[in-house]
Design an enzyme around this catalytic site. Sequence first.
Site, mmCIF file in Angstrom:
data_model
loop_
_atom_site.group_PDB
_atom_site.id
_atom_site.type_symbol
_atom_site.label_atom_id
_atom_site.label_comp_id
_atom_site.label_asym_id
_atom_site.label_seq_id
_atom_site.Cartn_x
_atom_site.Cartn_y
_atom_site.Cartn_z
ATOM 1 N N HIS A 312 0.850 -1.187 0.000
ATOM 2 C CA HIS A 312 0.000 0.000 0.000
ATOM 3 C C HIS A 312 0.885 1.236 0.000
ATOM 4 O O HIS A 312 1.935 1.248 0.632
ATOM 5 C CB HIS A 312 -0.904 0.012 1.247
ATOM 6 C CG HIS A 312 -2.051 0.951 1.113
ATOM 7 N ND1 HIS A 312 -1.942 2.289 1.415
ATOM 8 C CD2 HIS A 312 -3.313 0.750 0.674
ATOM 9 C CE1 HIS A 312 -3.110 2.861 1.179
ATOM 10 N NE2 HIS A 312 -3.946 1.962 0.731
ATOM 11 N N ASP A 369 -7.868 -5.361 0.218
ATOM 12 C CA ASP A 369 -8.386 -6.243 -0.824
ATOM 13 C C ASP A 369 -8.000 -7.701 -0.637
ATOM 14 O O ASP A 369 -8.459 -8.563 -1.381
ATOM 15 C CB ASP A 369 -7.878 -5.781 -2.208
ATOM 16 C CG ASP A 369 -8.490 -4.458 -2.591
ATOM 17 O OD1 ASP A 369 -9.680 -4.280 -2.318
ATOM 18 O OD2 ASP A 369 -7.771 -3.612 -3.146
HETATM 19 N N1 ACO Z 1 4.188 -7.750 -4.774
HETATM 20 C C1 ACO Z 1 5.546 -7.749 -4.951
HETATM 21 N N2 ACO Z 1 6.312 -6.643 -4.841
HETATM 22 C C2 ACO Z 1 5.694 -5.481 -4.548
HETATM 23 C C3 ACO Z 1 4.301 -5.403 -4.345
HETATM 24 C C4 ACO Z 1 3.535 -6.585 -4.474
HETATM 25 N N3 ACO Z 1 2.210 -6.588 -4.302
HETATM 26 N N4 ACO Z 1 3.964 -4.133 -4.068
HETATM 27 C C5 ACO Z 1 5.100 -3.420 -4.090
HETATM 28 N N5 ACO Z 1 6.152 -4.234 -4.370
HETATM 29 C C6 ACO Z 1 7.576 -3.844 -4.425
HETATM 30 C C7 ACO Z 1 7.892 -3.101 -5.703
HETATM 31 O O1 ACO Z 1 8.309 -3.968 -6.735
HETATM 32 C C8 ACO Z 1 9.000 -2.188 -5.236
HETATM 33 O O2 ACO Z 1 10.177 -2.955 -5.125
HETATM 34 P P1 ACO Z 1 11.640 -2.263 -5.417
HETATM 35 O O3 ACO Z 1 11.817 -1.267 -4.302
HETATM 36 O O4 ACO Z 1 12.577 -3.402 -5.369
HETATM 37 O O5 ACO Z 1 11.535 -1.608 -6.764
HETATM 38 C C9 ACO Z 1 8.582 -1.806 -3.818
HETATM 39 O O6 ACO Z 1 7.801 -2.923 -3.349
HETATM 40 C C10 ACO Z 1 7.758 -0.533 -3.721
HETATM 41 O O7 ACO Z 1 6.660 -0.648 -4.597
HETATM 42 P P2 ACO Z 1 5.985 0.573 -5.359
HETATM 43 O O8 ACO Z 1 5.230 0.051 -6.540
HETATM 44 O O9 ACO Z 1 7.017 1.642 -5.594
HETATM 45 O O10 ACO Z 1 4.984 1.106 -4.245
HETATM 46 P P3 ACO Z 1 3.760 2.062 -4.487
HETATM 47 O O11 ACO Z 1 3.490 2.725 -3.190
HETATM 48 O O12 ACO Z 1 3.966 2.911 -5.705
HETATM 49 O O13 ACO Z 1 2.571 1.035 -4.860
HETATM 50 C C11 ACO Z 1 0.746 -0.449 -4.715
HETATM 51 C C12 ACO Z 1 1.569 0.651 -4.006
HETATM 52 C C13 ACO Z 1 0.282 0.044 -6.106
HETATM 53 C C14 ACO Z 1 -0.514 -0.725 -3.880
HETATM 54 C C15 ACO Z 1 1.606 -1.720 -4.858
HETATM 55 O O14 ACO Z 1 1.981 -2.182 -3.581
HETATM 56 C C16 ACO Z 1 0.888 -2.838 -5.636
HETATM 57 O O15 ACO Z 1 0.972 -2.840 -6.873
HETATM 58 N N6 ACO Z 1 0.190 -3.772 -4.927
HETATM 59 C C17 ACO Z 1 -0.560 -4.814 -5.599
HETATM 60 C C18 ACO Z 1 -1.907 -4.260 -6.071
HETATM 61 C C19 ACO Z 1 -2.854 -4.004 -4.907
HETATM 62 O O16 ACO Z 1 -3.053 -4.838 -4.042
HETATM 63 N N7 ACO Z 1 -3.486 -2.814 -4.943
HETATM 64 C C20 ACO Z 1 -4.508 -2.413 -3.945
HETATM 65 C C21 ACO Z 1 -4.018 -1.312 -3.069
HETATM 66 S S1 ACO Z 1 -5.214 -0.908 -1.850
HETATM 67 C C22 ACO Z 1 -6.373 -0.020 -2.698
HETATM 68 O O17 ACO Z 1 -6.116 0.686 -3.631
HETATM 69 C C23 ACO Z 1 -7.759 -0.125 -2.251
#
Ligand code: ACO
Length: 435
Positions: A312, A369
């Site tokens: 998140h 979620d």
């Molecule tokens: N699985 C594996 N790796 C992940 C995940 C995941 N679900 N989420 C983040 N990471 C990793 C990224 O690859 C990144 O790694 P790095 O530092 O080695 O490059 C690091 O964690 C940071 O991730 P970002 O994408 O920069 O974080 P951001 O805050 O931009 O994204 C998000 C947040 C979009 C929710 C992300 O965690 C994600 O894509 N999660 C899966 C989708 C999801 O569950 N979305 C619902 C969110 S809650 C809502 O909107 C109601």
Amino acid sequence: MSDTLTNDSTAKIILDSTEIELPVIEGSENEKGIDVSRLRSQTGYITVDEGFVNTGSTSSAITYLDGEKGILRYRGYPIEDLAQRCDFVEVCYLLIHGELPTEQELDGFRASIRRHTMLHEDMRDFYKGFPRDAHPMAILSSVVGALSTFYQDSLNPSDPEQVEISIHRLLAKLPTIAAYSYKKSSGQPLVYPDNDLKYCENFLRMMFAVPSEPYHIDPDFVTALNMLLIVHADHEQNCSTSTVRMVGSANANLFASISAGICALWGPLHGGANEACVNMLNKIIADDGNVEKYVAMAKDKTNNFRLMGFGHRVYKNFDPRATIIKGMCDRLLEKMQIDDPLFDVAKRLEEVALNDDYFVSRKLYPNVDFYSGVIYRAIGIPVQMFTVLFAIGRLPGWIAHWAEMHQSPSKKICRPRQIYTGECVREFVPLENRS
Ligand code: ACO
């Protein structure tokens, strides 16, 4: 923008050897921000923050969350209390009006919402035109946008009476619009709302009743649904809420603004993650429950795969909504004596991921979620409808933010700037001279 506390301190920035002082503003929970609104006029510089990771678009008095401590409060009330002690309509009132309603206020609010649950008969005809396999989120955003064609007398965002009737119409009609989109996909007749029923009961009946047999509304489903809608009801400046504010800032009407928010919520990185998460869990079950394989895939930087329902932008400790939902999963499945392999795989996945350095070091935890789909499945809600349920829950939050923005004396059209990185001026080349 709602009231911010002024802070005597300022931030200093040196640009081209000139020192500029920027005001610091402070919120009621001591969150601090640097006000850069006059930076460009003073210096010619703008700030750049792709994805708004560090940018406050406004101040707001609706929802407070602390991602480090896992705190979420609507209008000052902890989400845990609201989820346990309120019903969803009470929370709608709280978010939109700022205070918990008295009994009399709540009765009046409920009565008005009940009066508006039906759709115009011509609107029912729209459903005949959608393909049978249309995604219900597409239907939801289209039909909500189309409300502005039926209520042209109440579209003025500056008229409080028009805004109030539009708010009540939207809250009342969204469950009907949603349930009809499901009925369309299943080929069953559309079920009219029953205004003797409360909000969640009415929705369940419109979803699952058929004219040929009686429908029993399970009180456990009602409790679970109320809780799910409440925990989804607001989450400050997330992607869809920011979209609603952005569209509304141009003085677009409420229906148009909410329709845009529904489109934003549909995305799998936002509200669409609940559907994506259940699809992922089903895939793991079909793959002999090989949780470790999917954890390894999520860690592999050459693979685009992410664990859906994990991570998140704001919560970096735990998502309090996920904790509440997981507790409800436990209670509901036990009461219904359901042994859902999906819930088992979800729990194993959580355990493996939370003990893995990749997820621990990046502070990736289950989000709202991750477990919500287990409850939706137990209630009988089909996977494609999960994000629709999220939209019904999020509606009062979107409305509250839209109204707060319009009531703000400092409201401006949202119009970010950019740093241009394209070609500098070029001489035009006539078509015959281009190679
Ligand atoms: N699985 C594996 N790796 C992940 C995940 C995941 N679900 N989420 C983040 N990471 C990793 C990224 O690859 C990144 O790694 P790095 O530092 O080695 O490059 C690091 O964690 C940071 O991730 P970002 O994408 O920069 O974080 P951001 O805050 O931009 O994204 C998000 C947040 C979009 C929710 C992300 O965690 C994600 O894509 N999660 C899966 C989708 C999801 O569950 N979305 C619902 C969110 S809650 C809502 O909107 C109601």
